[in-house]
Design an enzyme around this catalytic site. Structure first.
Site, PDB file in Angstrom:
ATOM      1  N   SER A 101       9.179  17.799  69.344  1.00  0.00           N
ATOM      2  CA  SER A 101      10.489  17.879  68.716  1.00  0.00           C
ATOM      3  C   SER A 101      11.454  16.877  69.338  1.00  0.00           C
ATOM      4  O   SER A 101      11.357  15.693  69.079  1.00  0.00           O
ATOM      5  CB  SER A 101      11.010  19.311  68.809  1.00  0.00           C
ATOM      6  OG  SER A 101      12.126  19.495  68.002  1.00  0.00           O
ATOM      7  N   HIS A 112      14.072  23.640  62.540  1.00  0.00           N
ATOM      8  CA  HIS A 112      12.938  23.144  61.758  1.00  0.00           C
ATOM      9  C   HIS A 112      12.735  23.907  60.459  1.00  0.00           C
ATOM     10  O   HIS A 112      11.614  24.137  60.024  1.00  0.00           O
ATOM     11  CB  HIS A 112      11.665  23.123  62.606  1.00  0.00           C
ATOM     12  CG  HIS A 112      11.768  22.157  63.749  1.00  0.00           C
ATOM     13  ND1 HIS A 112      11.788  20.797  63.571  1.00  0.00           N
ATOM     14  CD2 HIS A 112      11.908  22.365  65.081  1.00  0.00           C
ATOM     15  CE1 HIS A 112      11.929  20.210  64.742  1.00  0.00           C
ATOM     16  NE2 HIS A 112      12.023  21.139  65.674  1.00  0.00           N
TER      17      HIS A 112
END
Length: 386
Positions: free
Chosen positions: A175, A288
């Protein structure tokens, strides 16, 4: 995202996020069938790992629109990894990080540069905390980015370190760590990367504040079962409360994001699906997923104003588990990363299937090493902290 790994052998409930993250421009991802991935290792000593199916549902938060061109990604289309640098995401932070980096001038100067860009004393927060301040999304993301790149300088300063750095032929990050990987690979400068990470953390926090949402880690089920669990929960909540898999981390460990009510229903049903446990993650919101949509336009604007170059080595994207050489494609995918599930499990399995020999985790914590070992107990990985 790192926080998914501290109960069981690997999960922690400390403040975490995926540190990865629309509005005007939209993106349709390239076709993602298993045909895109190798089914056998590139050398006889590598193991083959089954790759999770990347269904179109996985990308439910990605709006249809302009197709991402993969024609310009040809330079990395047949990459053969040997040595990898892996960078952690939000949740890896810990009070005291960065202290060792002060012994190496090239590492220490990164914190000085960061102070000028951020407008506050980042090193003081890294070393002294307090923990709740360091754990915040807006501070932890810049802190991990800087400390991870400081770890590269610590490695460079040790005997044989430069040779190791020169041997690295692929990189990726979890990420937030994707930004660190791109900086290491020369796609943008340390300074430009830090400015992007600062804005990313702020935009993600603001998006989380706009709606009640949450994340939960589901332990002990495969991804198909977790998807079935999500489907069952979604039958009982309105559209705005629905949940989805947000991080395909490693076998038996997947994070689900969504509306607060949807997460609560999922938690109540988990035992009936034979999950070993669920762990509510101490994050700002449903990272997300489409809950992060308000952050995308801010990221798009910042990325449009940032010079991004073709990376000197492949950098594997969290969005589609593939490397991209085209700077415009990289910009589009980074903007969409905050609303797209993290394909970390596929990334790790693909690297191992392609013959990866040695990995280095650079930055705070040892979460990524735990993930790699969960996929392949015999994997060779070394931690380089700062």
């Amino acid at each position: 995202m790192q926080a998914l790994l501290h109960h069981s052998p690997l999960i922690r409930t400390s403040h975490s996020s995926f540190s990865a993250m629309a509005s005007s421009s939209s993106l349709t991802l390239p076709s993602l069938s298993l045909n895109n991935f190798p089914s056998s290792p590139s050398n006889a000593h590598s193991r083959t790992f089954n790759l999770p199916l990347l269904r179109s549902r996985v990308f439910m938060s990605v709006a249809s629109g302009s197709q991402v061109s993969v024609l310009n990604d040809a330079p990395f289309s047949d990459y053969k990894p040997s040595n990898a640098f892996l960078f952690p995401g939000q949740g890896a932070q810990a009070v005291g990080m960065g202290k060792e980096a002060q012994n190496v001038p090239a590492a220490a100067v990164l914190y000085k540069k960061a102070n000028e860009i951020l407008g506050y004393d980042l090193l003081d927060i890294c070393i002294n905390g307090p923990k709740d301040k360091l754990d915040s999304t807006v501070l932890s993301q810049p802190a991990i980015y800087v400390t991870s790149l400081a770890a590269v300088e610590l490695l460079r300063a040790r005997d044989g370190g430069q040779q190791i750095i020169d041997s690295v032929d692929v990189t990726c990050g979890l990420s937030l760590g994707e930004y660190t990987a791109l900086a290491f690979a020369g796609a943008f400068s340390f300074e430009d990367g830090l400015k992007l990470v600062k804005l990313r953390g702020e935009a993600m926090q603001d998006a989380a504040d706009a709606a009640k949402s949450a994340m939960v880690s589901v332990i002990g089920l495969d991804s198909e079962k977790v998807q079935q669990l999500c489907d069952a929960a979604n039958q009982e909540v309105p559209e705005a409360e629905k949940v989805q898999i947000a991080n395909y981390l490693c076998p038996g460990n997947y994070a689900v994001s969504g509306g607060l009510k949807g997460v609560e229903v999922l938690e109540s049903k988990a035992k009936s699906f034979k999950a070993r446990m669920t762990v509510r993650l101490a994050v700002a919101g449903a990272f997300h997923t489409s809950f992060m949509e308000p952050a995308v336009s801010r990221l798009e604007a910042a990325l449009a104003a940032t010079e991004i170059r073709t990376p000197r080595i492949p950098v594997i994207s969290n969005v589609d588990a593939q490397p991209h050489a085209d700077p415009e494609t990289i910009k589009k995918i980074l903007a969409r990363q905050v609303t797209s599930p993290v394909q970390w499990e596929t990334t790790v399995k693909t690297l191992l299937n392609k013959g990866l020999k040695k990995s280095y985790e650079l930055g705070p914590g040892k979460v990524i090493a735990g993930i790699i070992k969960r996929v392949d107990k015999g994997a060779d990985i070394e931690n380089i902290g700062a």
